[in-house]
Design an enzyme around this catalytic site. Sequence first.
Site, PDB file in Angstrom:
ATOM      1  N   SER B 136      35.109  74.675 -57.735  1.00 23.03           N
ATOM      2  CA  SER B 136      34.982  74.927 -56.300  1.00 23.03           C
ATOM      3  C   SER B 136      34.972  73.598 -55.561  1.00 23.03           C
ATOM      4  O   SER B 136      34.494  72.578 -56.096  1.00 23.03           O
ATOM      5  CB  SER B 136      33.680  75.678 -56.009  1.00 23.03           C
ATOM      6  OG  SER B 136      33.460  75.726 -54.617  1.00 23.03           O
ATOM      7  N   TYR B 149      24.266  75.664 -56.781  1.00 24.99           N
ATOM      8  CA  TYR B 149      25.671  76.091 -56.871  1.00 24.99           C
ATOM      9  C   TYR B 149      26.575  74.865 -56.917  1.00 24.99           C
ATOM     10  O   TYR B 149      27.470  74.749 -57.742  1.00 24.99           O
ATOM     11  CB  TYR B 149      26.037  76.993 -55.692  1.00 24.99           C
ATOM     12  CG  TYR B 149      27.460  77.528 -55.787  1.00 24.99           C
ATOM     13  CD1 TYR B 149      27.765  78.567 -56.662  1.00 24.99           C
ATOM     14  CD2 TYR B 149      28.495  76.972 -55.042  1.00 24.99           C
ATOM     15  CE1 TYR B 149      29.067  79.040 -56.780  1.00 24.99           C
ATOM     16  CE2 TYR B 149      29.807  77.437 -55.156  1.00 24.99           C
ATOM     17  CZ  TYR B 149      30.084  78.472 -56.025  1.00 24.99           C
ATOM     18  OH  TYR B 149      31.362  78.931 -56.153  1.00 24.99           O
TER      19      TYR B 149
END
Lengths: 449, 242
Positions: B136, B149
């Site tokens: 990501s 995250y």
Amino acid sequence: MLEPGSIRRFSGFGRNAVSDGFEVCISSGDEVAEVYDLARAESRQIVVRGAGRSYGDAATLREGIVLDTEGLENILGFEDGVIHVEAGVTLARIWRYALELGYWLPVVSGTTFVSFGGAVGMNIHGKNAFHAGTIGEHVEELTVAFPSGTRTLRPGDAEFAEVIGSAGQLGVVVSGRLKMKKVVSGNVLVTARSCRNWEEQFEALNEGEADYRVSWVDLFSDGRGLVHTAVHDPSPGSLRVSDQELPSKIAGLIPKEHAWRIFRLFNTRPGMRLVNAIKHLIAAKFESGKTYTQTLAAFNFLLDYVPEWERSYLPEGLAQIQIFVPEDGALSVFREVTLTQQRARRESFLGVLKKHRKDRLPFMFSHAVDGYSLAMDFKVSADLPSLFEQIAEVTLSNGGRFYLAKDSLLRPEHVRRYLGSDLDRFIEAKQRLDPEHLLSSDLMKRVGL
Amino acid sequence: MSYQRAIVVGASSGIGAELVRQLAQSGCQVVAVARRGERLLDLATQFPGLVFTLEHDVCRTSDIPNAFQEACGQLGGLDLFIYAAGVMPTVGPDEYDFAKDNAMLQTNLVGAVAWLNQAAIRFGNVGGGTIVGIGSVAGDRGRKGQPVYNASKAGLATYMEAIRNRLSSKGVTVATIKPGPVQTDMLGGKAVAGAMPVEQAARLILKQSSRSGEHYLKLTHRVIFAMIRLVPGWLFRRIGPA
């Protein structure tokens, strides 16, 4: 579970397909039972792999256990001309051991790097097949690890002929005794005769007395080529292994380990047409009609002159096939097969003609006929299956057979036609000797067995 | 890029499900792996003989070697392995909930390493294959809104870089894909400006999978995130997005 790090990529010698499997190496015949247990526990099948010299997919198995027998490497004894070896011992090691004792192998393939287990499993033949038959006829004893246990078999046992030629599908050959051929010299006397067409090939191949008969065929032509017949030198001569070494350079110039790179430059249809034409011209002008002395290794192991020659066919790979046709129809079938390739513009880059006789024992998947064989080397291409289909049809229509060690293209219907009732015999033997179907191969799956 | 046999982990929704769909449409056989097995049934029904399902929770790392072997066995080999599993629960600005953090680390990083190790062993040994990890852009910097995250995706990217360095000489392609916002459930129904349709994201991922390296899905992402990586820490603290 299987050791994740044991996964390997395998292919046949022709390198025309790859298949990943879990390699399990053994160093003793007793370990085969453990491998059977592993296969049962993991619900996987096993393929037996020796030196990996089968051209196609006989020694690969997708996601299966690849039982590598090269660790069975001991020569166990030699007595009265009979050598006792483990399955992983190569033919090279056998003749190197026996020659100085005055013995040569009774049957050899075109390469010396075949394992004994592989030679028995595929029941190899050589240039003396027309009188010596296949190697199975010279085996005196086999120790085979079946899923139900290990047994020692002799020619009188039904399982003996079933295991020989069964492509490792009924049991794992662990060791065996092979009757060697007595020789007084490590040389053969070779006579060469150039031929202009198929008719001359068949005539020359049958000329005179000979221990070995083989011919190179230019398949870009109407069967022109060069027949070699040879007899063992009857005069006592050198039996030294060192005298058998193949030359380290091709044509005295090119180091043989790099020769495949040169071959690769010519590995196209026009290139190989040219190479075949030049070879024919040289043979006709300088070799034909001559008799000369050659070492047994040099005469028999033509494929070993250029190490890794199969790499010259990459990236597509090499598909070698060999068709066996009874005597009556052989000439017309081989001519038709030649024309079929030429019409398709997919000629085999090399043709090899040999003479055969039927097996004297009922070996499994026998390729032998009272007749002739033609081996062909094709560069793999998308249209090869359709060409092969035509070759298979003309071969099968004339009572022909095939050889599983040199195959990548047979389909179930071909095998059904060429084996006939022998197929039922295999299915019965499989049910009796390997009822759990622990043994398999990519080849067997391809042909629906 | 044409693949014949693939495993996609995290295939029940979002990018993973769409990757399975597109691979199957191209004729590739796929083992679709997900914790919510019932969600895979639609794919299997839609592509009979091409999509096989495997219910598996990536947090159960001890099951992974067996699951991997079973999946490869079912396919008869493996050309492509994609790790697309990921979770991003909502985290408050002052929230330090280890349970949530641990769930993210387990799914996004630990499970990834456990699966990707298997693919790395296999492809390294056979000398070929393609490994894709869905990272990501969030892994490029530590942001206020999603500390763990971000860390999990940064960890994945670093791990992928390391195995790429290990395996490149063995003929293995290792691609880390860093999608920006994609219209999936992970956005929690929020309208995010510039979010890419999932079909487009999957198509670009498969296209980029043939090249080893770290890939953004858009040229603009590559430029913007290159600039973001250059922003000094003191400035990123002041202006950095959540």
